[in-house]
Design a protein around this motif. Structure first.
Motif, PDB file in Angstrom:
ATOM      1  N   SER A 122      11.706 -39.482  11.365  1.00 38.46           N
ATOM      2  CA  SER A 122      12.863 -38.580  11.534  1.00 38.46           C
ATOM      3  C   SER A 122      13.866 -39.280  12.448  1.00 38.46           C
ATOM      4  N   LEU A 123      14.676 -40.126  11.836  1.00 39.84           N
ATOM      5  CA  LEU A 123      15.622 -40.934  12.595  1.00 39.84           C
ATOM      6  C   LEU A 123      16.864 -40.127  12.958  1.00 39.84           C
ATOM      7  N   PRO A 124      17.450 -40.403  14.117  1.00 43.45           N
ATOM      8  CA  PRO A 124      18.684 -39.714  14.503  1.00 43.45           C
ATOM      9  C   PRO A 124      19.873 -40.229  13.685  1.00 43.45           C
ATOM     10  N   LYS A 125      20.960 -39.494  13.696  1.00 45.04           N
ATOM     11  CA  LYS A 125      22.176 -39.967  13.031  1.00 45.04           C
ATOM     12  C   LYS A 125      22.814 -41.040  13.903  1.00 45.04           C
ATOM     13  N   ILE A 126      23.045 -42.184  13.287  1.00 45.33           N
ATOM     14  CA  ILE A 126      23.554 -43.336  14.024  1.00 45.33           C
ATOM     15  C   ILE A 126      24.687 -43.994  13.245  1.00 45.33           C
ATOM     16  N   GLN A 127      25.392 -44.889  13.920  1.00 47.66           N
ATOM     17  CA  GLN A 127      26.514 -45.592  13.294  1.00 47.66           C
ATOM     18  C   GLN A 127      26.152 -46.998  12.850  1.00 47.66           C
ATOM     19  N   ALA A 128      25.087 -47.569  13.437  1.00 51.24           N
ATOM     20  CA  ALA A 128      24.706 -48.947  13.097  1.00 51.24           C
ATOM     21  C   ALA A 128      23.262 -49.207  13.508  1.00 51.24           C
ATOM     22  N   ILE A 129      22.664 -50.213  12.877  1.00 54.47           N
ATOM     23  CA  ILE A 129      21.304 -50.646  13.207  1.00 54.47           C
ATOM     24  C   ILE A 129      21.375 -52.008  13.895  1.00 54.47           C
ATOM     25  N   VAL A 130      20.653 -52.139  14.988  1.00 62.28           N
ATOM     26  CA  VAL A 130      20.589 -53.409  15.724  1.00 62.28           C
ATOM     27  C   VAL A 130      19.154 -53.935  15.649  1.00 62.28           C
ATOM     28  N   PRO A 131      18.906 -54.968  14.837  1.00 64.49           N
ATOM     29  CA  PRO A 131      17.560 -55.554  14.796  1.00 64.49           C
ATOM     30  C   PRO A 131      17.322 -56.389  16.052  1.00 64.49           C
ATOM     31  N   MET A 132      16.077 -56.411  16.514  1.00 57.18           N
ATOM     32  CA  MET A 132      15.744 -57.222  17.686  1.00 57.18           C
ATOM     33  C   MET A 132      16.084 -58.691  17.415  1.00 57.18           C
ATOM     34  N   PRO A 133      16.937 -59.291  18.248  1.00 52.36           N
ATOM     35  CA  PRO A 133      17.295 -60.707  18.022  1.00 52.36           C
ATOM     36  C   PRO A 133      16.127 -61.637  18.334  1.00 52.36           C
ATOM     37  N   ILE A 134      16.139 -62.809  17.718  1.00 57.14           N
ATOM     38  CA  ILE A 134      15.201 -63.865  18.083  1.00 57.14           C
ATOM     39  C   ILE A 134      16.010 -65.110  18.431  1.00 57.14           C
ATOM     40  N   SER A 135      15.423 -66.008  19.192  1.00 53.91           N
ATOM     41  CA  SER A 135      16.124 -67.223  19.610  1.00 53.91           C
ATOM     42  C   SER A 135      16.277 -68.190  18.446  1.00 53.91           C
ATOM     43  N   ASN A 136      17.162 -69.149  18.602  1.00 60.76           N
ATOM     44  CA  ASN A 136      17.355 -70.167  17.565  1.00 60.76           C
ATOM     45  C   ASN A 136      16.087 -70.976  17.339  1.00 60.76           C
ATOM     46  N   ASP A 137      15.338 -71.211  18.407  1.00 63.31           N
ATOM     47  CA  ASP A 137      14.080 -71.958  18.260  1.00 63.31           C
ATOM     48  C   ASP A 137      13.097 -71.192  17.385  1.00 63.31           C
ATOM     49  N   ARG A 138      12.987 -69.876  17.619  1.00 64.32           N
ATOM     50  CA  ARG A 138      12.093 -69.065  16.801  1.00 64.32           C
ATOM     51  C   ARG A 138      12.587 -68.987  15.356  1.00 64.32           C
ATOM     52  N   LEU A 139      13.917 -68.936  15.208  1.00 62.55           N
ATOM     53  CA  LEU A 139      14.500 -68.864  13.873  1.00 62.55           C
ATOM     54  C   LEU A 139      14.191 -70.139  13.083  1.00 62.55           C
ATOM     55  N   LYS A 140      14.303 -71.292  13.734  1.00 62.78           N
ATOM     56  CA  LYS A 140      13.988 -72.558  13.075  1.00 62.78           C
ATOM     57  C   LYS A 140      12.503 -72.644  12.741  1.00 62.78           C
ATOM     58  N   GLU A 141      11.689 -72.128  13.620  1.00 59.36           N
ATOM     59  CA  GLU A 141      10.237 -72.180  13.439  1.00 59.36           C
ATOM     60  C   GLU A 141       9.782 -71.318  12.263  1.00 59.36           C
ATOM     61  N   ARG A 142      10.350 -70.093  12.165  1.00 59.21           N
ATOM     62  CA  ARG A 142       9.929 -69.154  11.120  1.00 59.21           C
ATOM     63  C   ARG A 142      10.766 -69.251   9.859  1.00 59.21           C
ATOM     64  N   GLY A 143      12.046 -69.565  10.029  1.00 61.74           N
ATOM     65  CA  GLY A 143      12.950 -69.624   8.885  1.00 61.74           C
ATOM     66  C   GLY A 143      13.700 -68.334   8.635  1.00 61.74           C
ATOM     67  N   TYR A 144      13.411 -67.293   9.386  1.00 61.13           N
ATOM     68  CA  TYR A 144      14.068 -65.994   9.198  1.00 61.13           C
ATOM     69  C   TYR A 144      13.789 -65.109  10.407  1.00 61.13           C
ATOM     70  N   ASN A 145      14.690 -64.138  10.617  1.00 60.83           N
ATOM     71  CA  ASN A 145      14.456 -63.084  11.600  1.00 60.83           C
ATOM     72  C   ASN A 145      13.844 -61.915  10.847  1.00 60.83           C
ATOM     73  N   GLN A 146      12.583 -61.649  11.093  1.00 57.94           N
ATOM     74  CA  GLN A 146      11.852 -60.644  10.325  1.00 57.94           C
ATOM     75  C   GLN A 146      12.473 -59.255  10.419  1.00 57.94           C
ATOM     76  N   MET A 147      13.061 -58.922  11.577  1.00 60.14           N
ATOM     77  CA  MET A 147      13.637 -57.584  11.738  1.00 60.14           C
ATOM     78  C   MET A 147      15.032 -57.481  11.121  1.00 60.14           C
ATOM     79  N   LEU A 148      15.729 -58.595  10.993  1.00 56.91           N
ATOM     80  CA  LEU A 148      17.027 -58.569  10.321  1.00 56.91           C
ATOM     81  C   LEU A 148      16.848 -58.231   8.845  1.00 56.91           C
ATOM     82  N   ILE A 149      15.821 -58.786   8.219  1.00 55.59           N
ATOM     83  CA  ILE A 149      15.539 -58.479   6.808  1.00 55.59           C
ATOM     84  C   ILE A 149      15.289 -56.986   6.632  1.00 55.59           C
ATOM     85  N   ILE A 150      14.476 -56.423   7.521  1.00 58.48           N
ATOM     86  CA  ILE A 150      14.156 -54.996   7.457  1.00 58.48           C
ATOM     87  C   ILE A 150      15.394 -54.149   7.744  1.00 58.48           C
TER      88      ILE A 150
END
Length: 209
Positions: free
Chosen positions: A91-119
């Motif tokens: 039961s999510l509240p009414k919102i104007q935008a979604i902010v996925p948890m950021p990850i660092s560039n090092d983690r992004l290079k290691e994984r190839g994607y931000n898992q929460m951005l996809i979601i």
């Protein structure tokens, strides 16, 4: 038109695809059969970390714990819809935008994607709101062995406001995959407050209770 065709194709594939967990019954919108979906370790309650309320979809138990691990670290991206629908089932509240948890560039290079951005993108399409990324995360360091105060200070310094970001939203939802101490959400909330956000809500897929 292209988006409509893609949605039609996705529904057609779902109608003939087996459940991602049992592999027997037909998968539904959430990529599982109804029985497997119902048997997930649902929690659907708020937890409190650092005086902040976080709406939690699941307990961090099997099979959600394993699903998150392989999605996050082993590029098993076919679980993205299941995890997004877990959050959308709250039961999510009414919102104007979604902010996925950021990850660092090092983690992004290691994984190839931000898992929460996809979601976040899946959720944003269904809720018809934008994904907002006004904060970057600098190098992520291990928190092991740190006190509560040291942990908070360490993470606070990781989140930096993108000064060129022009969009402003007052009511936003932070989403994360797993919450333990809640230090990352606490630090991100503080950074967003400095941007002028007035109503900041938090949700996670699972929490270690």
């Amino acid at each position: 038109m292209l988006q409509f065709i893609n949605q039609l194709l996705h529904k057609s594939i779902q109608s003939i695809s087996p459940c991602l967990l049992c592999g027997i019954d037909q998968q539904k919108k959430h990529s599982l059969c109804n029985d497997c979906w119902a048997q997930l370790p649902w929690y659907k309650q708020y937890i409190e970390r650092h005086q902040q309320k976080i709406l939690c979809a699941h307990r961090y138990d099997f099979p959600i714990d394993r699903i998150i691990q392989v999605y996050k670290y082993e590029q098993q991206l076919h679980y993205q819809n299941l995890l997004a629908q877990s959050l959308l089932n709250l039961s999510l509240p009414k919102i104007q935008a979604i902010v996925p948890m950021p990850i660092s560039n090092d983690r992004l290079k290691e994984r190839g994607y931000n898992q929460m951005l996809i979601i976040a993108k899946i959720m944003a399409r269904q809720l018809n709101i934008p994904v907002w990324q006004p904060i970057i995360r600098e190098a992520q360091h291990s928190q092991k062995g740190l006190s509560r105060i040291e942990r908070l200070e360490n993470i606070e310094y990781q989140f930096k406001i993108i000064k060129t970001e022009k969009r402003k939203f007052k009511k936003i939802l932070i989403i994360d995959d797993v919450v333990t101490t809640g230090s990352s959400i606490h630090a991100l909330t503080h950074a967003l407050e400095n941007l002028g956000c007035q109503q900041i809500y938090n949700a996670c897929i699972a929490a270690a209770l």
